[in-house]
Design a protein around this motif. Structure first.
Motif, PDB file in Angstrom:
ATOM      1  N   ALA A 102       2.551  -8.390 -41.437  1.00 52.97           N
ATOM      2  CA  ALA A 102       2.208  -7.666 -40.591  1.00 52.97           C
ATOM      3  C   ALA A 102       3.329  -7.663 -39.344  1.00 52.97           C
ATOM      4  N   SER A 103       2.848  -8.968 -38.817  1.00 55.94           N
ATOM      5  CA  SER A 103       4.321  -9.113 -37.677  1.00 55.94           C
ATOM      6  C   SER A 103       5.518 -10.067 -38.046  1.00 55.94           C
ATOM      7  N   GLU A 104       5.366 -10.469 -39.112  1.00 57.15           N
ATOM      8  CA  GLU A 104       6.872 -10.294 -40.019  1.00 57.15           C
ATOM      9  C   GLU A 104       7.825  -9.365 -39.917  1.00 57.15           C
ATOM     10  N   TYR A 105       6.879  -8.356 -40.517  1.00 57.52           N
ATOM     11  CA  TYR A 105       7.406  -7.152 -40.451  1.00 57.52           C
ATOM     12  C   TYR A 105       7.875  -6.369 -39.205  1.00 57.52           C
ATOM     13  N   LEU A 106       7.346  -6.883 -38.633  1.00 60.52           N
ATOM     14  CA  LEU A 106       7.844  -6.033 -37.173  1.00 60.52           C
ATOM     15  C   LEU A 106       9.441  -6.675 -36.518  1.00 60.52           C
ATOM     16  N   GLN A 107       9.529  -7.539 -36.571  1.00 60.50           N
ATOM     17  CA  GLN A 107      10.440  -8.879 -36.919  1.00 60.50           C
ATOM     18  C   GLN A 107      11.634  -8.621 -37.272  1.00 60.50           C
ATOM     19  N   TYR A 108      11.126  -8.513 -39.032  1.00 60.24           N
ATOM     20  CA  TYR A 108      11.861  -8.399 -39.901  1.00 60.24           C
ATOM     21  C   TYR A 108      12.640  -7.534 -40.811  1.00 60.24           C
ATOM     22  N   ARG A 109      12.005  -5.983 -40.704  1.00 61.93           N
ATOM     23  CA  ARG A 109      12.214  -4.484 -41.094  1.00 61.93           C
ATOM     24  C   ARG A 109      13.458  -4.517 -41.311  1.00 61.93           C
ATOM     25  N   GLU A 110      14.481  -5.129 -40.560  1.00 60.35           N
ATOM     26  CA  GLU A 110      15.680  -4.221 -41.295  1.00 60.35           C
ATOM     27  C   GLU A 110      16.240  -5.679 -41.913  1.00 60.35           C
ATOM     28  N   GLU A 116      12.603  -6.887 -50.530  1.00 60.32           N
ATOM     29  CA  GLU A 116      12.506  -7.503 -50.900  1.00 60.32           C
ATOM     30  C   GLU A 116      11.415  -8.052 -51.682  1.00 60.32           C
ATOM     31  N   ASP A 117      11.246  -9.668 -50.461  1.00 63.64           N
ATOM     32  CA  ASP A 117      10.186  -9.841 -50.812  1.00 63.64           C
ATOM     33  C   ASP A 117       9.049 -10.039 -50.343  1.00 63.64           C
ATOM     34  N   MET A 118       7.919  -8.875 -49.527  1.00 65.18           N
ATOM     35  CA  MET A 118       7.242  -8.561 -49.647  1.00 65.18           C
ATOM     36  C   MET A 118       6.097  -8.278 -51.014  1.00 65.18           C
ATOM     37  N   ILE A 176       5.576   2.715 -36.104  1.00 70.15           N
ATOM     38  CA  ILE A 176       5.350   1.972 -35.725  1.00 70.15           C
ATOM     39  C   ILE A 176       6.282   1.096 -34.836  1.00 70.15           C
ATOM     40  N   THR A 177       6.035   0.547 -33.473  1.00 67.49           N
ATOM     41  CA  THR A 177       6.517   0.540 -32.452  1.00 67.49           C
ATOM     42  C   THR A 177       7.315  -0.937 -33.005  1.00 67.49           C
ATOM     43  N   ALA A 178       8.393  -1.820 -31.675  1.00 64.21           N
ATOM     44  CA  ALA A 178       8.420  -2.393 -31.264  1.00 64.21           C
ATOM     45  C   ALA A 178       7.478  -3.631 -31.620  1.00 64.21           C
TER      46      ALA A 178
END
Length: 252
Positions: A102-110, A116-118, A176-178
């Protein structure tokens, strides 16, 4: 955009190979292969040559037109048709947000490669729309022991920014916020978004529309347990059966 993605998907179906099995043949990541098939990225020329040579198909055929099953069978007599695998290819692959990523998604969602690796869920849903899965991690959407519990998974459809004001009041959304994920019911007042939990003791969260990085509308739910409705139906059926037995006794 070339026909490469559609053609390797067709080859997999005819050959009876899963995405993982096909990716392993060419030292690719399954997520990378999925991106090729969905047209979200194009492979390097070395990858195209390697796959074309392996299946004895010309690069021109691989890139410029969608191959038919008959063409594939002519290219390589060892290819075999597997209808079951062809049918499974209609399932959508949905990335899943978990407590671990979850925390990584907030950082790398774009970042396409991160998405693809999720972990992916394979589901028989609309292939033309974008979905995401979210693992519930709180009791905010429970009320009187009903609702969503930790480890339930909510499948949600992306809502374009222009469509957000058109959603019905009370729609369950994943906002989803920042720096956070908020799974609640949505209400709009002016340019503000009110996110309300089903749990009565949880305070509302009010956000500016500009604070929303992504908004997803809940569409499906995987429950970690059987929903209580199953017990309600069973109880009603038992009560109905007892009433019928009593009626039989009265008329006999």
């Amino acid at each position: 955009m070339s026909f490469f993605g559609k053609n390797i998907k067709k080859i997999r179906g005819v050959k009876g190979l899963s995405q993982q099995a096909f990716a392993d043949l060419f030292n690719l990541k399954r997520g990378t292969l999925g991106a090729y098939e969905e047209g979200r990225s194009e492979p390097k020329i070395e990858t195209i040559i390697m796959i074309a040579n392996y299946f004895s198909i010309s690069i021109d055929h691989m890139l410029t037109a969608e191959l038919t099953v008959n063409q594939l069978l002519r290219f390589n007599d060892e290819l075999t048709i597997s209808p079951d695998d062809l049918e499974r290819e209609k399932f959508a692959c949905v990335p899943c947000i978990t407590p671990n990523n979850a925390s990584e998604y907030l950082q790398y969602r774009e970042n396409d490669q991160f998405i693809e690796d999720m972990p992916q869920l394979s589901l028989p849903i609309n292939l033309e729309k974008e979905f995401i899965a979210y693992t519930v991690d709180s009791l905010e959407m429970t009320s009187r022991d009903e609702g969503l519990f930790p480890k339930d998974i909510v499948i949600s459809e992306r809502v374009p920014t222009a469509v957000i004001p058109k959603l019905n009041a009370g729609t369950m959304v994943l906002a989803i916020t920042a720096d956070q994920f908020i799974l609640r019911r949505m209400y709009i007042t002016g340019k503000k978004l009110i996110l309300r939990a089903d749990h009565k003791k949880i305070e509302d969260v009010t956000l500016e529309l500009t604070q929303i990085k992504e908004l997803w509308r809940a569409r499906y739910v995987f429950y970690r347990r059987l929903p209580e409705i199953a017990n309600d139906i069973s109880s009603k059926m038992n009560a109905l059966q007892q009433q019928m037995e009593e009626l039989r006794k009265l008329t006999s």
